[in-house]
Write a protein that holds these residues in place. Structure first.
Motif, PDB file in Angstrom:
ATOM      1  N   ILE A  46       0.824  -1.214   0.000  1.00 40.67           N
ATOM      2  CA  ILE A  46       0.000   0.000   0.000  1.00 40.67           C
ATOM      3  C   ILE A  46       0.860   1.268   0.000  1.00 40.67           C
ATOM      4  CG2 ILE A  46      -1.822   1.257   1.207  1.00 40.67           C
ATOM      5  CD1 ILE A  46      -2.674  -1.554   2.312  1.00 40.67           C
ATOM      6  N   PRO A  47       1.769   1.467   0.995  1.00 35.31           N
ATOM      7  CA  PRO A  47       2.630   2.651   0.907  1.00 35.31           C
ATOM      8  C   PRO A  47       3.552   2.602  -0.298  1.00 35.31           C
ATOM      9  CG  PRO A  47       3.358   1.213   2.690  1.00 35.31           C
ATOM     10  CD  PRO A  47       2.030   0.691   2.221  1.00 35.31           C
ATOM     11  N   GLY A  48       3.989   1.400  -0.678  1.00 32.97           N
ATOM     12  CA  GLY A  48       4.840   1.287  -1.859  1.00 32.97           C
ATOM     13  C   GLY A  48       4.142   1.779  -3.105  1.00 32.97           C
ATOM     14  N   ALA A  49       2.913   1.338  -3.303  1.00 32.73           N
ATOM     15  CA  ALA A  49       2.152   1.747  -4.480  1.00 32.73           C
ATOM     16  C   ALA A  49       1.853   3.241  -4.458  1.00 32.73           C
ATOM     17  CB  ALA A  49       0.855   0.945  -4.559  1.00 32.73           C
ATOM     18  N   LEU A  50       1.365   3.742  -3.333  1.00 33.86           N
ATOM     19  CA  LEU A  50       0.943   5.145  -3.251  1.00 33.86           C
ATOM     20  C   LEU A  50       2.123   6.110  -3.359  1.00 33.86           C
ATOM     21  CD1 LEU A  50      -1.730   4.862  -0.418  1.00 33.86           C
ATOM     22  CD2 LEU A  50      -2.148   5.254  -2.855  1.00 33.86           C
ATOM     23  N   ILE A  51       3.177   5.863  -2.594  1.00 31.56           N
ATOM     24  CA  ILE A  51       4.326   6.766  -2.600  1.00 31.56           C
ATOM     25  C   ILE A  51       5.061   6.710  -3.935  1.00 31.56           C
ATOM     26  CG2 ILE A  51       6.574   7.251  -1.543  1.00 31.56           C
ATOM     27  CD1 ILE A  51       5.390   6.175   1.102  1.00 31.56           C
ATOM     28  N   LEU A  52       5.344   5.505  -4.399  1.00 32.03           N
ATOM     29  CA  LEU A  52       6.108   5.362  -5.636  1.00 32.03           C
ATOM     30  C   LEU A  52       5.269   5.737  -6.853  1.00 32.03           C
ATOM     31  CD1 LEU A  52       7.961   2.042  -4.727  1.00 32.03           C
ATOM     32  CD2 LEU A  52       8.855   4.367  -4.645  1.00 32.03           C
ATOM     33  N   GLY A  53       3.963   5.466  -6.812  1.00 33.89           N
ATOM     34  CA  GLY A  53       3.093   5.872  -7.905  1.00 33.89           C
ATOM     35  C   GLY A  53       3.038   7.380  -8.038  1.00 33.89           C
ATOM     36  N   TYR A  54       2.900   8.083  -6.914  1.00 28.94           N
ATOM     37  CA  TYR A  54       2.870   9.546  -6.931  1.00 28.94           C
ATOM     38  C   TYR A  54       4.197  10.106  -7.443  1.00 28.94           C
ATOM     39  CZ  TYR A  54       2.229  14.356  -5.289  1.00 28.94           C
ATOM     40  OH  TYR A  54       2.129  15.724  -5.221  1.00 28.94           O
ATOM     41  N   LEU A  55       5.309   9.538  -6.967  1.00 32.02           N
ATOM     42  CA  LEU A  55       6.625   9.968  -7.437  1.00 32.02           C
ATOM     43  C   LEU A  55       6.759   9.790  -8.952  1.00 32.02           C
ATOM     44  CD1 LEU A  55       9.169   8.673  -4.758  1.00 32.02           C
ATOM     45  CD2 LEU A  55       8.675  11.054  -5.366  1.00 32.02           C
ATOM     46  N   ALA A  56       6.221   8.699  -9.466  1.00 38.21           N
ATOM     47  CA  ALA A  56       6.320   8.432 -10.899  1.00 38.21           C
ATOM     48  C   ALA A  56       5.563   9.466 -11.726  1.00 38.21           C
ATOM     49  CB  ALA A  56       5.796   7.029 -11.211  1.00 38.21           C
ATOM     50  N   LYS A  58       5.242  12.559 -10.759  1.00 35.46           N
ATOM     51  CA  LYS A  58       5.931  13.831 -10.548  1.00 35.46           C
ATOM     52  C   LYS A  58       7.299  13.879 -11.223  1.00 35.46           C
ATOM     53  CE  LYS A  58       4.609  16.729  -8.099  1.00 35.46           C
ATOM     54  NZ  LYS A  58       3.768  17.919  -8.366  1.00 35.46           N
ATOM     55  N   ILE A  59       8.093  12.793 -11.135  1.00 38.49           N
ATOM     56  CA  ILE A  59       9.470  12.845 -11.639  1.00 38.49           C
ATOM     57  C   ILE A  59       9.717  11.912 -12.813  1.00 38.49           C
ATOM     58  CG2 ILE A  59      10.293  13.460  -9.340  1.00 38.49           C
ATOM     59  CD1 ILE A  59      11.432  10.655  -9.054  1.00 38.49           C
ATOM     60  N   GLY A  60       8.770  11.026 -13.122  1.00 41.36           N
ATOM     61  CA  GLY A  60       8.944  10.139 -14.271  1.00 41.36           C
ATOM     62  C   GLY A  60       8.859   8.673 -13.920  1.00 41.36           C
ATOM     63  N   ARG A  61       8.558   7.874 -14.940  1.00 39.14           N
ATOM     64  CA  ARG A  61       8.388   6.426 -14.716  1.00 39.14           C
ATOM     65  C   ARG A  61       9.726   5.717 -14.519  1.00 39.14           C
ATOM     66  NH1 ARG A  61       3.495   8.607 -14.356  1.00 39.14           N
ATOM     67  NH2 ARG A  61       2.236   8.543 -16.252  1.00 39.14           N
ATOM     68  N   LYS A  62      10.735   6.072 -15.324  1.00 37.14           N
ATOM     69  CA  LYS A  62      11.999   5.335 -15.316  1.00 37.14           C
ATOM     70  C   LYS A  62      12.712   5.332 -13.962  1.00 37.14           C
ATOM     71  CE  LYS A  62      16.650   5.236 -17.287  1.00 37.14           C
ATOM     72  NZ  LYS A  62      17.565   5.751 -18.321  1.00 37.14           N
ATOM     73  N   PRO A  63      12.984   6.505 -13.339  1.00 36.82           N
ATOM     74  CA  PRO A  63      13.735   6.465 -12.077  1.00 36.82           C
ATOM     75  C   PRO A  63      13.028   5.692 -10.971  1.00 36.82           C
ATOM     76  CG  PRO A  63      12.839   8.667 -12.485  1.00 36.82           C
ATOM     77  CD  PRO A  63      12.671   7.888 -13.743  1.00 36.82           C
ATOM     78  N   VAL A  64      11.709   5.731 -10.974  1.00 37.29           N
ATOM     79  CA  VAL A  64      10.980   5.029  -9.920  1.00 37.29           C
ATOM     80  C   VAL A  64      10.957   3.523 -10.195  1.00 37.29           C
ATOM     81  CG1 VAL A  64       8.851   4.945  -8.581  1.00 37.29           C
ATOM     82  CG2 VAL A  64       9.602   7.102  -9.565  1.00 37.29           C
ATOM     83  N   LEU A  65      10.947   3.130 -11.456  1.00 36.01           N
ATOM     84  CA  LEU A  65      11.049   1.705 -11.792  1.00 36.01           C
ATOM     85  C   LEU A  65      12.374   1.128 -11.303  1.00 36.01           C
ATOM     86  CD1 LEU A  65       9.481   1.490 -15.360  1.00 36.01           C
ATOM     87  CD2 LEU A  65       8.805   0.106 -13.389  1.00 36.01           C
ATOM     88  N   ILE A  66      13.438   1.918 -11.367  1.00 36.73           N
ATOM     89  CA  ILE A  66      14.737   1.473 -10.846  1.00 36.73           C
ATOM     90  C   ILE A  66      14.666   1.312  -9.321  1.00 36.73           C
ATOM     91  CG2 ILE A  66      17.145   2.164 -10.521  1.00 36.73           C
ATOM     92  CD1 ILE A  66      16.985   3.541 -13.263  1.00 36.73           C
ATOM     93  N   LEU A  67      14.000   2.247  -8.655  1.00 40.05           N
ATOM     94  CA  LEU A  67      13.863   2.186  -7.206  1.00 40.05           C
ATOM     95  C   LEU A  67      13.053   0.970  -6.760  1.00 40.05           C
ATOM     96  CD1 LEU A  67      14.237   3.400  -4.393  1.00 40.05           C
ATOM     97  CD2 LEU A  67      12.280   4.896  -4.855  1.00 40.05           C
ATOM     98  N   THR A  68      11.998   0.639  -7.491  1.00 40.22           N
ATOM     99  CA  THR A  68      11.189  -0.523  -7.100  1.00 40.22           C
ATOM    100  C   THR A  68      12.006  -1.815  -7.161  1.00 40.22           C
ATOM    101  OG1 THR A  68      10.345  -0.892  -9.359  1.00 40.22           O
ATOM    102  CG2 THR A  68       9.060   0.565  -7.923  1.00 40.22           C
ATOM    103  N   ALA A  69      12.848  -1.941  -8.180  1.00 38.95           N
ATOM    104  CA  ALA A  69      13.698  -3.139  -8.290  1.00 38.95           C
ATOM    105  C   ALA A  69      14.675  -3.214  -7.123  1.00 38.95           C
ATOM    106  CB  ALA A  69      14.452  -3.124  -9.620  1.00 38.95           C
TER     107      ALA A  69
END
Length: 438
Positions: A46-56, A58-69
């Protein structure tokens, strides 16, 4: 993307085998503690989806995809090295955050980078690989666990960690999505990327010219991703998709993670019988992979909401009924047939349709945030059901509980048919910005 989904969905199911009746005694956890660890990972979604989704957004899909991995790899490695209950809880929560973000951003990235005419088919290609993780994952994990129950569960987690770090390296070479580049004002970079895609497509297909574009006109307004909830059309879509996925997870996750524990704790499966049903459960997981392939010929021909409802009713409801009846009757042939049906249609189709519903029906500026809300809060259904299923079974009985956990999702599927638009061969902007506005 496909390889990343393989890892994410492998990790969803591997914990069920790591905590199977065969290996649970060697983890140092009780059945109740193991159930809580499973739930802790789901709470991390839940926090992973909400926080990382919002970041994506705001700052883009690519950098957050790296963070999720990175989060997934660290969490899985920590679980492989866990020596006590608190360590299991902490690192499972971290893994859950990574997976929660990944499950949001992979489909978001994908729908923003493929043409409308075959969007679901491209989506399906990624899910075939992902479902290989969810389908072949249980088979691999069961082989590892049964070969050496003492350390097999550690190896199961370590495999997930190793693959996640490989995904991190692969994603560092990806581009940002075309729609995200355009939305953030990087129009020339988006244009160059599209030109490169068009050039390669023409070379590979032998086309001499491209089809004429279909212009879609709509208003652009710089707003925060949460602005999407002020639009009544999007608000209704997001809430209904969230509820449908909530009740799907409410029924699916107990099957994926608690079914084997139930056969052991409630039905008394142990010894050779426990090993046999563990093995059958792992083999049945392959049907998830086969089901995703079988969906491919019809995924662009039948409305998403209709396919969703078929998957809920035939796959999950009917499949679980058969699997539970067979286990109660100690008829492993019937139980295995139920497992096959549940995995082939229920698991193999439902998740893909849920994620199409969640990403196709919202605007680009809030796509990751909206889907994070839907899928993130929906995982509460999984966390709640896995935590309460054994007390409910004690109160209502096994068959009533398992069947009752599946029925709400079927009702929500019927509601989706009435509300969601047909998205087949329609651009995302045509479905959303041009018709529903900002």
């Amino acid at each position: 993307l496909a390889f990343g989904y393989f890892i994410a969905l492998y990790d969803v199911i591997d914990i069920g085998l790591a905590f199977s009746p065969t290996s649970l005694p060697y983890t140092g956890l009780t059945a109740a503690e193991a159930s809580t660890v499973v739930s802790m990972g789901l709470f991390g979604y839940i926090p992973g989806a909400l926080i990382l989704g919002y970041l994506a957004d705001k700052i883009g899909r690519k950098p957050v995809l790296i963070l999720t991995a990175l989060l997934t790899g660290v969490g899985s490695l920590g679980n492989a090295l866990s020596v006590n209950y608190p360590m299991f809880l902490l690192f499972r929560f971290i893994t859950g955050m990574g997976i929660g973000g990944d499950l949001i951003l992979v489909p978001t990235y994908l729908v923003e980078m493929v043409p409308a005419v075959n969007r679901a088919k491209y989506f399906n290609l990624v899910y075939i690989a992902g479902w290989a993780g969810l389908g072949l994952g249980p088979f691999m994990a069961s082989v590892i666990v049964l070969a050496n129950p003492v350390i097999g569960w550690r190896i199961v987690f370590a495999v997930g960690a190793t693959l996640a770090f490989i995904v991190l390296v692969i994603r560092s070479h990806a581009s940002e999505t075309v729609r995200m580049l355009a939305l953030t004002g990087k129009v020339q970079e988006a244009e160059n990327l599209v030109k490169d895609m068009e050039k390669k497509a023409m070379e590979r297909t032998g086309m001499r010219s491209l089809p004429e574009p279909r212009p879609v006109y709509y208003q652009v307004k710089k707003v925060d991703p949460f602005y999407v909830f002020r639009n009544p059309v999007y608000r209704v879509r997001v809430i209904l998709v969230m509820l449908s996925i909530f009740f799907f997870y409410f029924g699916e996750y107990p099957y994926l993670t608690e079914y084997l524990l139930w056969t052991s704790n409630t039905l008394g499966y142990s010894g050779s019988l426990g090993k046999e049903i563990t093995s059958l459960f792992g083999i049945a997981g392959i049907a998830t992979f086969l089901g995703s392939i079988a969906l491919r010929p019809i995924v662009e021909k039948v409305r998403r909401a209709v396919l969703t409802t078929v998957a809920y009713s035939v796959g999950m409801l009917l499949g679980v009924i058969v699997a539970v009846y067979g286990a109660i009757a100690h008829d492993l042939t019937v139980a295995f047939l139920g497992m096959l049906l549940t995995n082939f249609i229920g698991v193999g189709w439902s998740n893909q349709m849920n994620y199409l519903n969640g990403t196709e029906n919202v605007p680009t500026y809030a796509r990751a945030t909206s889907f994070a809300f839907s899928d993130g809060f929906a995982h509460l259904g999984a966390a709640i059901s896995t935590a309460i299923i054994f007390p409910v079974i004690s109160a209502l009985g096994s068959f009533t509980t398992w069947v009752g956990f599946q029925i709400p999702m079927v009702i929500m599927g019927l509601i989706l048919i009435a509300v969601l638009p047909n998205t087949i061969n329609r651009s995302l902007e045509e479905v959303n910005e041009a018709t529903a506005g900002v």
